[in-house]
Design a protein around this motif. Structure first.
Motif, short mmCIF file in Angstrom:
data_model
loop_
_atom_site.label_atom_id
_atom_site.label_comp_id
_atom_site.label_asym_id
_atom_site.label_seq_id
_atom_site.Cartn_x
_atom_site.Cartn_y
_atom_site.Cartn_z
N ALA A 39 -1.57 -57.77 -86.34
CA ALA A 39 -0.28 -56.82 -86.09
C ALA A 39 0.95 -57.74 -85.86
N ALA A 40 0.68 -58.77 -85.04
CA ALA A 40 1.73 -59.67 -84.93
C ALA A 40 2.29 -60.39 -86.31
N ALA A 41 1.11 -60.53 -87.08
CA ALA A 41 1.49 -61.15 -88.53
C ALA A 41 2.28 -60.17 -89.57
N LEU A 42 2.13 -58.92 -89.27
CA LEU A 42 2.50 -57.88 -90.12
C LEU A 42 3.97 -57.83 -89.44
N GLU A 43 4.28 -57.70 -88.14
CA GLU A 43 5.70 -57.82 -87.49
C GLU A 43 6.55 -58.88 -88.05
N ARG A 44 5.87 -60.15 -87.93
CA ARG A 44 6.61 -61.44 -88.32
C ARG A 44 7.06 -61.37 -89.76
N MET A 45 6.37 -61.00 -90.62
CA MET A 45 6.77 -60.84 -91.84
C MET A 45 7.37 -59.66 -92.41
N GLU A 46 7.87 -58.91 -91.51
CA GLU A 46 8.39 -57.61 -91.50
C GLU A 46 7.69 -56.67 -92.71
N LEU A 47 6.27 -56.48 -92.23
CA LEU A 47 5.64 -55.51 -93.21
C LEU A 47 4.75 -54.41 -92.37
N LEU A 101 2.97 -53.17 -104.32
CA LEU A 101 4.34 -53.99 -103.90
C LEU A 101 4.78 -54.95 -104.75
N SER A 102 6.01 -55.02 -104.68
CA SER A 102 6.76 -56.10 -105.46
C SER A 102 6.02 -57.58 -105.30
N GLY A 103 6.43 -58.45 -106.17
CA GLY A 103 5.89 -59.74 -106.33
C GLY A 103 6.52 -60.43 -104.88
N GLY A 104 7.69 -60.21 -104.33
CA GLY A 104 7.98 -60.80 -103.37
C GLY A 104 7.47 -60.48 -102.14
N GLU A 105 7.09 -58.85 -102.37
CA GLU A 105 6.53 -58.33 -100.96
C GLU A 105 4.94 -58.81 -100.69
N GLN A 106 4.50 -58.80 -101.91
CA GLN A 106 2.95 -59.37 -101.93
C GLN A 106 2.82 -60.89 -101.40
N ALA A 107 3.94 -61.67 -101.75
CA ALA A 107 4.05 -62.82 -101.28
C ALA A 107 4.09 -63.00 -99.73
N ARG A 108 4.71 -61.98 -99.22
CA ARG A 108 5.02 -61.88 -97.76
C ARG A 108 3.74 -61.34 -97.13
N VAL A 109 2.89 -60.68 -97.94
CA VAL A 109 1.82 -60.18 -97.38
C VAL A 109 0.70 -61.48 -97.30
N LEU A 110 0.79 -62.30 -98.36
CA LEU A 110 -0.18 -63.38 -98.21
C LEU A 110 0.24 -64.35 -97.12
N ILE A 111 1.49 -64.56 -96.81
CA ILE A 111 1.76 -65.36 -95.69
C ILE A 111 1.52 -64.74 -94.55
N ALA A 112 1.35 -63.33 -94.43
CA ALA A 112 1.13 -62.67 -93.02
C ALA A 112 -0.49 -63.03 -92.96
N ARG A 113 -1.16 -62.91 -93.98
CA ARG A 113 -2.57 -63.24 -93.76
C ARG A 113 -2.92 -64.55 -93.58
N ALA A 114 -2.11 -65.61 -93.78
CA ALA A 114 -2.26 -67.15 -93.49
C ALA A 114 -1.80 -67.13 -92.04
#
Length: 252
Positions: free
Chosen positions: A115-123, A134-147
């Motif tokens: 939940a904290a990672a999703l909030e941090r990346m505005e997801l 999702l768009s390519g940019g949004e998918q990139a943010r998802v993968l950053i959130a996973r990390a």
């Protein structure tokens, strides 16, 4: 305390040395920007220090067992493709796998980290959407959130802001700085020298088959090195809001 140390690191591919004799350490509370021109070996260096390809020299991270390595360092590769139509939250929850036992289901702490990672990346509002929609940019943010959800002392990210809009490029770098503020560290490869100067505590410059410099941004990106390694000139100024760096023209 050193989180990772590489000594005389080198990689050869197809009989050619990509780079050699690279040595540096990353301690707690750092955002280390890995910079250099195309072909300098930034991605190769990251994969080598993680033990993902053969190398010469030593890497303390690569020497660890895989499970221990996953608890020490989160890895975000350059590839941004999400192949399975699962929810954004499910993708981010994969970051918690190194902390779970065999067949163990995520618990309260795991859900809180996600939940904290999703909030941090505005997801947060996208958590139930299929990630493949999702768009390519949004998918990139998802993968950053996973990390981020992996919650490791070290995050290694290969060009994480490539393809993001300017606002999310800045917010991602601010997220990395926030990790450093609480004692974690980030090794991030990037081409935007302006953002690197502004948000990284150190820069490691690769070029000419070796490590050319390692130190504070203002000391690494000298006019002589910019001309020799990148073939550019740039304008640099320290302001009340922080350093501002703007490449100006190609010199060759």
């Amino acid at each position: 305390m050193s989180l990772v140390s590489v000594t005389d690191l080198g990689v050869r591919m197809g009989g050619r040395a990509v780079f050699s004799d690279v040595s540096f350490e990353i301690g707690a509370g750092e955002v280390v920007g890995l910079i250099g021109p195309n072909g300098a070996g930034k991605t190769t260096l990251m994969r080598a220090l993680l033990g993902l390809l053969p190398f010469e020299g030593q890497s303390t991270l690569a020497a660890l067992p895989a499970a221990e390595r996953a608890r020490l360092a989160a890895w975000m590769p350059q590839s941004r493709e999400i192949a399975w139509p699962v929810s954004v939250e499910t993708v981010v929850m994969l970051g918690r796998v190194p902390h779970l036992g065999t067949l163990q289901r995520p618990g309260e702490e795991d859900r809180a980290r996600v939940a904290a990672a999703l909030e941090r990346m505005e997801l947060a509002e996208m958590r139930d959407r299929p990630a493949t929609q999702l768009s390519g940019g949004e998918q990139a943010r998802v993968l950053i959130a996973r990390a981020l959800a992996q919650d490791t002392p070290l995050l290694i990210a290969d060009e994480p802001i490539a393809g993001l809009d300017p606002a999310h490029q800045i917010s991602t770098m601010q997220s990395f700085a926030a990790l450093a503020d609480v004692g974690k560290s980030v090794l991030v490869s990037m081409h935007d020298l302006g953002l690197a100067v502004r948000h990284c505590t150190r820069l490691v410059l690769l070029g000419e088959g070796r490590m050319i410099a390692d130190g504070p941004p203002g000391e690494v990106l000298t006019p002589e090195r910019l001309a020799r390694v990148f073939g550019i000139s740039a304008w640099y100024k320290v302001t009340e809001e922080g350093p501002v760096y703007q490449p100006l023209e190609v010199l060759r």
